[in-house]
Design a protein around this motif. Structure first.
Motif, PDB file in Angstrom:
ATOM      1  N   LYS A   5     -16.581   9.433 -26.936  1.00 32.74           N
ATOM      2  CA  LYS A   5     -17.226   9.835 -25.684  1.00 32.74           C
ATOM      3  C   LYS A   5     -18.735   9.734 -25.868  1.00 32.74           C
ATOM      4  N   THR A   6     -19.386   9.040 -24.936  1.00 37.00           N
ATOM      5  CA  THR A   6     -20.824   8.811 -25.024  1.00 37.00           C
ATOM      6  C   THR A   6     -21.470   9.086 -23.671  1.00 37.00           C
ATOM      7  N   LYS A   7     -22.594   9.804 -23.686  1.00 32.52           N
ATOM      8  CA  LYS A   7     -23.382   9.954 -22.463  1.00 32.52           C
ATOM      9  C   LYS A   7     -24.148   8.661 -22.250  1.00 32.52           C
ATOM     10  N   ARG A  32     -20.591   9.310 -18.210  1.00 29.43           N
ATOM     11  CA  ARG A  32     -19.934   9.451 -19.510  1.00 29.43           C
ATOM     12  C   ARG A  32     -18.994   8.261 -19.687  1.00 29.43           C
ATOM     13  N   ILE A  34     -15.973   6.785 -21.997  1.00 29.85           N
ATOM     14  CA  ILE A  34     -14.931   7.149 -22.957  1.00 29.85           C
ATOM     15  C   ILE A  34     -14.289   5.850 -23.402  1.00 29.85           C
ATOM     16  N   ARG A  40     -11.662   1.266 -21.569  1.00 30.32           N
ATOM     17  CA  ARG A  40     -12.822   2.125 -21.457  1.00 30.32           C
ATOM     18  C   ARG A  40     -12.759   2.804 -20.098  1.00 30.32           C
TER      19      ARG A  40
END
Length: 144
Positions: A5-7, A32, A34, A40
């Motif tokens: 998980k990345t902002k 966000r 994921i 994705r």
């Protein structure tokens, strides 16, 4: 494999060509991303010009992209290369049947920046086709 998980900073760039006229717009927001083994998922909120919010969920797979929007407008649009797909577009002015033909679909991954590019045609309720180019740029946010 656990999902990552990345902002991300999301930039949506859209160009629409319609019988000799063209319009374009760009919207920025935070979201966000994921990332799993085979797909994705991107989630973000868009502020519309009228001040209302649209929640957007984008699922990116090898052979198709699904964009689901809820809130001020609602639709579930499927992009599959060289295929027509159908959906219903709901907005404050009413409900419109929509057909989409995906000409190009590409997802480009970099170290800190990912890009989703979709070129497609749209027919709304039997009207002539309009050419759309959508580009979603996802820039990883730096951790504080």
């Amino acid at each position: 494999m656990n999902p990552i998980k990345t902002k991300v900073k999301v930039t949506l760039s859209m160009k629409i060509a319609d019988q000799g006229t063209a319009e374009s717009y760009e919207r920025k927001s935070l979201g966000r991303l994921i990332e799993g083994k085979d797909k994705r998922m991107l989630t973000y909120d868009e502020q519309m010009e009228e001040g209302e919010t649209v929640h957007t969920y984008v699922t990116i797979q090898h052979d198709q992209v699904t964009m689901k929007r809820t809130g001020a407008v609602e639709m579930k649009q499927i992009f599959a290369p060289r295929q027509w797909t159908e959906t219903i577009y709901r907005h404050p002015l009413g409900v419109i049947p929509m057909e989409t033909y995906t000409e190009k679909l590409a997802y480009l991954e970099g170290d800190k920046v990912h890009k989703l590019v979709i070129d497609y045609q749209v027919k709304l309720q039997g009207q002539p086709e309009r050419k759309h180019s959508l580009e979603l740029t996802l820039e990883q946010e730096e951790e504080a």
